[in-house]
Design a protein around this motif. Structure first.
Motif, PDB file in Angstrom:
ATOM      1  N   THR A  93      12.975 -25.560 -39.325  1.00 58.67           N
ATOM      2  CA  THR A  93      13.907 -25.889 -40.405  1.00 58.67           C
ATOM      3  C   THR A  93      14.239 -24.647 -41.236  1.00 58.67           C
ATOM      4  O   THR A  93      15.400 -24.403 -41.561  1.00 58.67           O
ATOM      5  N   ALA A  94      13.225 -23.859 -41.569  1.00 59.54           N
ATOM      6  CA  ALA A  94      13.452 -22.631 -42.340  1.00 59.54           C
ATOM      7  C   ALA A  94      14.292 -21.645 -41.539  1.00 59.54           C
ATOM      8  O   ALA A  94      15.176 -20.972 -42.083  1.00 59.54           O
ATOM      9  N   ALA A  95      14.040 -21.559 -40.234  1.00 58.45           N
ATOM     10  CA  ALA A  95      14.818 -20.660 -39.381  1.00 58.45           C
ATOM     11  C   ALA A  95      16.267 -21.123 -39.277  1.00 58.45           C
ATOM     12  O   ALA A  95      17.195 -20.316 -39.330  1.00 58.45           O
ATOM     13  N   GLU A  96      16.477 -22.426 -39.154  1.00 58.69           N
ATOM     14  CA  GLU A  96      17.837 -22.965 -39.063  1.00 58.69           C
ATOM     15  C   GLU A  96      18.645 -22.676 -40.326  1.00 58.69           C
ATOM     16  O   GLU A  96      19.856 -22.494 -40.270  1.00 58.69           O
ATOM     17  N   ALA A  97      17.981 -22.631 -41.475  1.00 58.35           N
ATOM     18  CA  ALA A  97      18.675 -22.369 -42.735  1.00 58.35           C
ATOM     19  C   ALA A  97      19.329 -20.989 -42.749  1.00 58.35           C
ATOM     20  O   ALA A  97      20.278 -20.755 -43.492  1.00 58.35           O
ATOM     21  N   LEU A  98      18.840 -20.078 -41.903  1.00 55.15           N
ATOM     22  CA  LEU A  98      19.362 -18.707 -41.884  1.00 55.15           C
ATOM     23  C   LEU A  98      20.512 -18.524 -40.890  1.00 55.15           C
ATOM     24  O   LEU A  98      21.057 -17.430 -40.767  1.00 55.15           O
ATOM     25  N   ARG A  99      20.888 -19.592 -40.190  1.00 53.47           N
ATOM     26  CA  ARG A  99      21.952 -19.497 -39.188  1.00 53.47           C
ATOM     27  C   ARG A  99      23.218 -18.876 -39.790  1.00 53.47           C
ATOM     28  O   ARG A  99      23.677 -19.268 -40.844  1.00 53.47           O
ATOM     29  N   GLY A 100      23.719 -17.860 -39.102  1.00 59.09           N
ATOM     30  CA  GLY A 100      24.938 -17.178 -39.538  1.00 59.09           C
ATOM     31  C   GLY A 100      24.699 -15.931 -40.362  1.00 59.09           C
ATOM     32  O   GLY A 100      25.614 -15.126 -40.547  1.00 59.09           O
ATOM     33  N   ALA A 101      23.492 -15.750 -40.890  1.00 55.79           N
ATOM     34  CA  ALA A 101      23.219 -14.583 -41.741  1.00 55.79           C
ATOM     35  C   ALA A 101      23.484 -13.292 -40.976  1.00 55.79           C
ATOM     36  O   ALA A 101      23.202 -13.176 -39.787  1.00 55.79           O
ATOM     37  N   ARG A 102      24.047 -12.325 -41.687  1.00 54.32           N
ATOM     38  CA  ARG A 102      24.362 -11.018 -41.110  1.00 54.32           C
ATOM     39  C   ARG A 102      23.137 -10.113 -41.235  1.00 54.32           C
ATOM     40  O   ARG A 102      22.480 -10.087 -42.270  1.00 54.32           O
ATOM     41  N   ILE A 103      22.846  -9.365 -40.160  1.00 55.42           N
ATOM     42  CA  ILE A 103      21.659  -8.508 -40.117  1.00 55.42           C
ATOM     43  C   ILE A 103      22.074  -7.049 -40.263  1.00 55.42           C
ATOM     44  O   ILE A 103      22.956  -6.572 -39.550  1.00 55.42           O
ATOM     45  N   PHE A 104      21.403  -6.358 -41.172  1.00 52.95           N
ATOM     46  CA  PHE A 104      21.634  -4.937 -41.401  1.00 52.95           C
ATOM     47  C   PHE A 104      20.326  -4.183 -41.198  1.00 52.95           C
ATOM     48  O   PHE A 104      19.247  -4.705 -41.473  1.00 52.95           O
TER      49      PHE A 104
END
Length: 196
Positions: A93-104
């Motif tokens: 669930t915590a991982a799914e909340a980050l879906r779409g986040a951009r990685i730098f």
């Protein structure tokens, strides 16, 4: 905010290297879509920086705001993507909340390139000149074409009516055409003519 995320500033030399596609498995792993076909920088960096996705990509994103840092326990290739385990992120669930986040990543955390190999990010913005010293433009992008990359070089062209307009020329990024790359001098010398 899910555990494992620490509010942070974005490093001055930050480069966007991918985005989070989704959760992977049930133990908090992330599935990542890297922007590069060679994601070595993702494997080498122990800290990644995340920013929210564009609203049009994922409306209603609310896992965090601003920039957060995450510590990577493990990252590896899986099929056509990368999967990563984040320290302190332990459920789907915590991982799914980050879906779409951009990685730098910080550019300084990239592994050193081999001789005659370059990161695309280091080539963008370099001036291109030919052997005769004629300015051909500035590298605005690179394009992968399968066997090799192509420099997308922007220059100013004179139109038939005498006005100036931006134009683009494509130069294969292969040794037969590229004589020298001088990152420090911000210049690429090529065997290419303006009328090609």
């Amino acid at each position: 905010m899910p555990s494992g995320l620490t509010p942070s500033g974005l490093p001055d030399d930050a480069i966007e290297v991918g985005r989070i596609l989704d959760a992977w498995g049930v133990k908090g792993w992330l599935k990542v879509l890297p922007h590069s076909t060679d994601p070595e920088a993702l494997f080498a960096a122990k800290s990644w920086f995340l920013q929210a996705p564009d609203a049009k990509f994922r409306p209603g994103f609310n896992a965090f705001s601003g920039t957060v840092a995450i510590s990577i326990e493990e990252a590896k290739t899986h099929s056509d993507s990368v999967v990563a385990k984040v320290q302190g992120l332990d459920d789907r669930t915590a991982a799914e909340a980050l879906r779409g986040a951009r990685i730098f990543l910080s550019r300084s955390s990239f592994p050193a390139a081999s001789k005659d190999e370059y990161y695309w990010v280091d080539l963008i913005g370099l001036d291109v000149v030919n052997r005769e010293g004629v300015a051909l433009g500035c590298v605005r992008d690179l394009m992968a074409t399968g066997p090799h990359s192509v420099l997308c070089v922007e220059y100013t062209a004179t139109q038939e009516d005498g006005t100036q307009a931006a134009a683009e020329r494509m130069i294969p990024f292969v040794s037969v055409y590229v004589d020298a790359v001088d990152i420090a001098g911000k210049r690429i010398t090529v065997d290419w003519q303006p009328d090609y």
